[in-house]
Design a protein around this motif. Sequence first.
Motif, PDB file in Angstrom:
ATOM      1  N   LEU A  58       0.833  -1.202   0.000  1.00 19.92           N
ATOM      2  CA  LEU A  58       0.000   0.000   0.000  1.00 19.92           C
ATOM      3  C   LEU A  58       0.869   1.254   0.000  1.00 19.92           C
ATOM      4  CD1 LEU A  58      -2.797  -1.016   2.548  1.00 19.92           C
ATOM      5  CD2 LEU A  58      -3.023  -0.793   0.065  1.00 19.92           C
ATOM      6  N   GLY A  59       1.947   1.231   0.772  1.00 21.65           N
ATOM      7  CA  GLY A  59       2.858   2.374   0.806  1.00 21.65           C
ATOM      8  C   GLY A  59       3.526   2.610  -0.535  1.00 21.65           C
ATOM      9  N   ILE A  60       3.975   1.512  -1.160  1.00 21.64           N
ATOM     10  CA  ILE A  60       4.627   1.628  -2.462  1.00 21.64           C
ATOM     11  C   ILE A  60       3.667   2.187  -3.511  1.00 21.64           C
ATOM     12  CG2 ILE A  60       5.513   0.265  -4.392  1.00 21.64           C
ATOM     13  CD1 ILE A  60       7.614   0.651  -2.351  1.00 21.64           C
ATOM     14  N   LEU A  61       2.453   1.649  -3.541  1.00 20.76           N
ATOM     15  CA  LEU A  61       1.500   2.060  -4.572  1.00 20.76           C
ATOM     16  C   LEU A  61       1.028   3.494  -4.394  1.00 20.76           C
ATOM     17  CD1 LEU A  61      -0.657  -1.199  -4.876  1.00 20.76           C
ATOM     18  CD2 LEU A  61       1.157  -0.384  -6.413  1.00 20.76           C
ATOM     19  N   SER A  62       0.989   3.987  -3.165  1.00 21.80           N
ATOM     20  CA  SER A  62       0.522   5.353  -2.916  1.00 21.80           C
ATOM     21  C   SER A  62       1.662   6.364  -2.855  1.00 21.80           C
ATOM     22  CB  SER A  62      -0.268   5.410  -1.607  1.00 21.80           C
ATOM     23  OG  SER A  62       0.547   5.037  -0.503  1.00 21.80           O
ATOM     24  N   ALA A  63       2.914   5.874  -2.801  1.00 23.01           N
ATOM     25  CA  ALA A  63       4.037   6.773  -2.584  1.00 23.01           C
ATOM     26  C   ALA A  63       4.234   7.756  -3.730  1.00 23.01           C
ATOM     27  CB  ALA A  63       5.319   5.971  -2.358  1.00 23.01           C
ATOM     28  N   GLY A  64       4.109   7.285  -4.974  1.00 18.43           N
ATOM     29  CA  GLY A  64       4.393   8.144  -6.121  1.00 18.43           C
ATOM     30  C   GLY A  64       3.545   9.398  -6.139  1.00 18.43           C
ATOM     31  N   ARG A  65       2.243   9.221  -6.019  1.00 18.82           N
ATOM     32  CA  ARG A  65       1.347  10.382  -6.055  1.00 18.82           C
ATOM     33  C   ARG A  65       1.592  11.301  -4.859  1.00 18.82           C
ATOM     34  NH1 ARG A  65      -4.902   9.234  -7.119  1.00 18.82           N
ATOM     35  NH2 ARG A  65      -3.889   8.539  -9.056  1.00 18.82           N
ATOM     36  N   MET A  66       1.832  10.716  -3.684  1.00 19.15           N
ATOM     37  CA  MET A  66       2.031  11.528  -2.490  1.00 19.15           C
ATOM     38  C   MET A  66       3.362  12.279  -2.541  1.00 19.15           C
ATOM     39  SD  MET A  66       0.399   9.045   0.443  1.00 19.15           S
ATOM     40  CE  MET A  66       0.424  10.340   1.697  1.00 19.15           C
ATOM     41  N   ILE A  67       4.384  11.645  -3.105  1.00 16.87           N
ATOM     42  CA  ILE A  67       5.673  12.332  -3.252  1.00 16.87           C
ATOM     43  C   ILE A  67       5.553  13.471  -4.252  1.00 16.87           C
ATOM     44  CG2 ILE A  67       8.037  12.050  -4.130  1.00 16.87           C
ATOM     45  CD1 ILE A  67       8.011   9.251  -2.860  1.00 16.87           C
ATOM     46  N   THR A  68       4.816  13.249  -5.344  1.00 14.75           N
ATOM     47  CA  THR A  68       4.596  14.315  -6.323  1.00 14.75           C
ATOM     48  C   THR A  68       3.888  15.507  -5.671  1.00 14.75           C
ATOM     49  OG1 THR A  68       4.466  12.713  -8.127  1.00 14.75           O
ATOM     50  CG2 THR A  68       3.517  14.889  -8.521  1.00 14.75           C
ATOM     51  N   ARG A  69       2.956  15.216  -4.791  1.00 13.93           N
ATOM     52  CA  ARG A  69       2.177  16.282  -4.160  1.00 13.93           C
ATOM     53  C   ARG A  69       2.919  16.943  -3.001  1.00 13.93           C
ATOM     54  NH1 ARG A  69      -3.778  14.640  -2.444  1.00 13.93           N
ATOM     55  NH2 ARG A  69      -3.823  14.429  -4.727  1.00 13.93           N
ATOM     56  N   HIS A  70       3.616  16.141  -2.170  1.00 17.85           N
ATOM     57  CA  HIS A  70       4.178  16.673  -0.930  1.00 17.85           C
ATOM     58  C   HIS A  70       5.705  16.747  -0.919  1.00 17.85           C
ATOM     59  CE1 HIS A  70       0.173  16.475   0.789  1.00 17.85           C
ATOM     60  NE2 HIS A  70       0.094  15.188   0.496  1.00 17.85           N
ATOM     61  N   GLY A  71       6.367  16.064  -1.846  1.00 16.30           N
ATOM     62  CA  GLY A  71       7.823  16.065  -1.868  1.00 16.30           C
ATOM     63  C   GLY A  71       8.401  14.865  -1.144  1.00 16.30           C
ATOM     64  N   ALA A  72       9.593  14.425  -1.578  1.00 19.93           N
ATOM     65  CA  ALA A  72      10.227  13.236  -1.014  1.00 19.93           C
ATOM     66  C   ALA A  72      10.606  13.435   0.442  1.00 19.93           C
ATOM     67  CB  ALA A  72      11.456  12.857  -1.841  1.00 19.93           C
ATOM     68  N   ASN A  73      11.073  14.638   0.800  1.00 23.48           N
ATOM     69  CA  ASN A  73      11.513  14.878   2.171  1.00 23.48           C
ATOM     70  C   ASN A  73      10.374  14.697   3.157  1.00 23.48           C
ATOM     71  OD1 ASN A  73      11.978  16.965   4.570  1.00 23.48           O
ATOM     72  ND2 ASN A  73      13.994  16.403   3.776  1.00 23.48           N
ATOM     73  N   ARG A  74       9.224  15.261   2.849  1.00 22.47           N
ATOM     74  CA  ARG A  74       8.086  15.154   3.760  1.00 22.47           C
ATOM     75  C   ARG A  74       7.588  13.714   3.852  1.00 22.47           C
ATOM     76  NH1 ARG A  74       3.358  19.468   2.996  1.00 22.47           N
ATOM     77  NH2 ARG A  74       5.173  20.766   3.518  1.00 22.47           N
ATOM     78  N   MET A  75       7.568  13.001   2.730  1.00 24.05           N
ATOM     79  CA  MET A  75       7.105  11.618   2.757  1.00 24.05           C
ATOM     80  C   MET A  75       8.107  10.709   3.475  1.00 24.05           C
ATOM     81  SD  MET A  75       4.139  11.606   1.690  1.00 24.05           S
ATOM     82  CE  MET A  75       4.029   9.830   1.916  1.00 24.05           C
ATOM     83  N   LEU A  76       9.399  11.045   3.383  1.00 21.84           N
ATOM     84  CA  LEU A  76      10.390  10.285   4.134  1.00 21.84           C
ATOM     85  C   LEU A  76      10.159  10.454   5.634  1.00 21.84           C
ATOM     86  CD1 LEU A  76      12.923   8.555   4.292  1.00 21.84           C
ATOM     87  CD2 LEU A  76      14.294  10.631   3.966  1.00 21.84           C
ATOM     88  N   ARG A  77       9.887  11.678   6.063  1.00 22.41           N
ATOM     89  CA  ARG A  77       9.603  11.927   7.482  1.00 22.41           C
ATOM     90  C   ARG A  77       8.348  11.172   7.921  1.00 22.41           C
ATOM     91  NH1 ARG A  77       8.836  18.031   8.971  1.00 22.41           N
ATOM     92  NH2 ARG A  77       7.242  17.756   7.359  1.00 22.41           N
ATOM     93  N   LEU A  78       7.286  11.246   7.118  1.00 29.09           N
ATOM     94  CA  LEU A  78       6.039  10.578   7.469  1.00 29.09           C
ATOM     95  C   LEU A  78       6.229   9.064   7.528  1.00 29.09           C
ATOM     96  CD1 LEU A  78       3.041  11.003   8.064  1.00 29.09           C
ATOM     97  CD2 LEU A  78       2.593  10.836   5.607  1.00 29.09           C
ATOM     98  N   GLY A  79       6.984   8.526   6.572  1.00 30.11           N
ATOM     99  CA  GLY A  79       7.223   7.091   6.561  1.00 30.11           C
ATOM    100  C   GLY A  79       8.019   6.629   7.767  1.00 30.11           C
ATOM    101  N   LEU A  80       9.062   7.366   8.126  1.00 35.63           N
ATOM    102  CA  LEU A  80       9.888   6.983   9.267  1.00 35.63           C
ATOM    103  C   LEU A  80       9.106   7.063  10.578  1.00 35.63           C
ATOM    104  CD1 LEU A  80      13.282   8.670   8.312  1.00 35.63           C
ATOM    105  CD2 LEU A  80      12.713   6.236   8.236  1.00 35.63           C
ATOM    106  N   LEU A  81       8.267   8.078  10.713  1.00 34.69           N
ATOM    107  CA  LEU A  81       7.419   8.159  11.909  1.00 34.69           C
ATOM    108  C   LEU A  81       6.400   7.020  11.915  1.00 34.69           C
ATOM    109  CD1 LEU A  81       6.834  12.023  12.184  1.00 34.69           C
ATOM    110  CD2 LEU A  81       8.366  10.588  13.555  1.00 34.69           C
ATOM    111  N   GLY A  82       5.955   6.594  10.729  1.00 31.02           N
ATOM    112  CA  GLY A  82       5.066   5.444  10.660  1.00 31.02           C
ATOM    113  C   GLY A  82       5.730   4.168  11.172  1.00 31.02           C
ATOM    114  N   LEU A  83       7.034   4.022  10.950  1.00 27.32           N
ATOM    115  CA  LEU A  83       7.757   2.875  11.475  1.00 27.32           C
ATOM    116  C   LEU A  83       7.704   2.851  13.002  1.00 27.32           C
ATOM    117  CD1 LEU A  83      10.957   2.872   9.206  1.00 27.32           C
ATOM    118  CD2 LEU A  83       8.851   1.576   8.905  1.00 27.32           C
ATOM    119  N   SER A  84       7.900   4.013  13.617  1.00 21.92           N
ATOM    120  CA  SER A  84       7.831   4.088  15.076  1.00 21.92           C
ATOM    121  C   SER A  84       6.422   3.784  15.564  1.00 21.92           C
ATOM    122  CB  SER A  84       8.255   5.488  15.552  1.00 21.92           C
ATOM    123  OG  SER A  84       9.619   5.732  15.262  1.00 21.92           O
ATOM    124  N   GLY A  85       5.416   4.302  14.850  1.00 20.65           N
ATOM    125  CA  GLY A  85       4.037   4.018  15.223  1.00 20.65           C
ATOM    126  C   GLY A  85       3.712   2.533  15.138  1.00 20.65           C
ATOM    127  N   GLY A  86       4.217   1.878  14.100  1.00 25.32           N
ATOM    128  CA  GLY A  86       3.987   0.446  13.953  1.00 25.32           C
ATOM    129  C   GLY A  86       4.593  -0.356  15.093  1.00 25.32           C
TER     130      GLY A  86
END
Length: 403
Positions: A58-86
């Motif tokens: 799900l992350g892979i399939l949604s990453a492209g559109r979200m990175i285009t909209r929000h930028g790689a830096n912001r999505m990297l931060r969100l993804g890493l915080l998601g790891l801690s949440g998991g």
Amino acid sequence: MPAAITAWSRHALYLLFMLPGLTLATWVTRTPALRDGLQASTEQMGMILFGFSTGAMLGILSAGRMITRHGANRMLRLGLLGLSGGLCVLAASSDLNSAWCAFAGLLVFGLGMGWADIAANIEGAAVERAIGAPIMTTLHGFFSLGTLVGALIGMAMTAVEVPLDMHLLALAGLSAAATLVLIGQAPRASEQPDAQQASGAEDVHWAALIKDRRLLLICLVVLAMALAEGAANDWLPLLMIDGHGFAQTTGTLIYMVFTLGMTLGRFAGAPVIRRFGRTFTLRASALIGTFSLALVVFCDVQWVAAAAVVLWGIGASLGFPLAISAAGESGTGSDQRVRLAATAGYLAFLVGPPLLGFIGEHFGLRLAMLPVLTLVAIAYVLASSLQERNGLQAETAASKQAG
């Protein structure tokens, strides 16, 4: 070097690559404790691990559109915080003794991993183009270094019998704090106009990429080598404990040895590629992986199986980053090509856990590694085919870039 990409910003990116490896090894090393706490069978553990695979896809399939909209830096931060949440949700599953909660924790973790992985690889590829030097194997080396550190900590926590929930919560807090400190210092090369133009994302339609025969071969190699890496991350401690009769602490130690092989292989990758070229290195990695997996599956001698795990790590170490780099350089639309190749890798993570768990439940975890062995052997043939069908032009270009 562009002013925006300072030495410290590159170091920050290296450290950010460590965090997914650190958090991944944190729960992998405690899978025996999780399995025992939940009283889950091998097949049930496969379905629990399927939560990670589903979230990652799900992350892979949604990453492209979200990175285009929000930028790689912001999505990297969100993804890493998601790891801690998991990890936090996974810790709760230990307290609640709930398999469904464990599934949900790994789902959140996988979602964060998918976002962080795509964003980090796109940023790494952009930095490579900006500075004119190959750093992808080094970046993935830091990921493996993170898994090594996480495995060491996990082995220590297992040896002194630290409760699973305390271990997971402590590492979740550490990872979240490091993410918030480092993310502001990381480069944002992929968000620069010249980087976006170089990627050529707007010029290539997905349908055209799927018709690219060379890219599809690369994707198959990614899938096979990702399965070799993912199978170890999902099953290696249990494989050594249930399949080869090692004690729980020793099984965790052997997983640490695997991460050591991965780390050494990736940090040594650049000079090997420079000397022998990408295709030869990829073929050698697949061959080593095939040989080592055969020993793990068929050899009954414990020390031989444990030693083969080192070769397994070395063989799996370079396949994914080499193929990702090859995909990014295989034509126009670099970002889309990277995303397509990474998606192929995560297909292995999606299908692998339940498939291997089902086989392991009925035939044992050693025989469950046979599909992995087969696909890695096929990757060796495909890597050779890439060289034969495309000549030495791409190989020479890769060697020059590595130099």
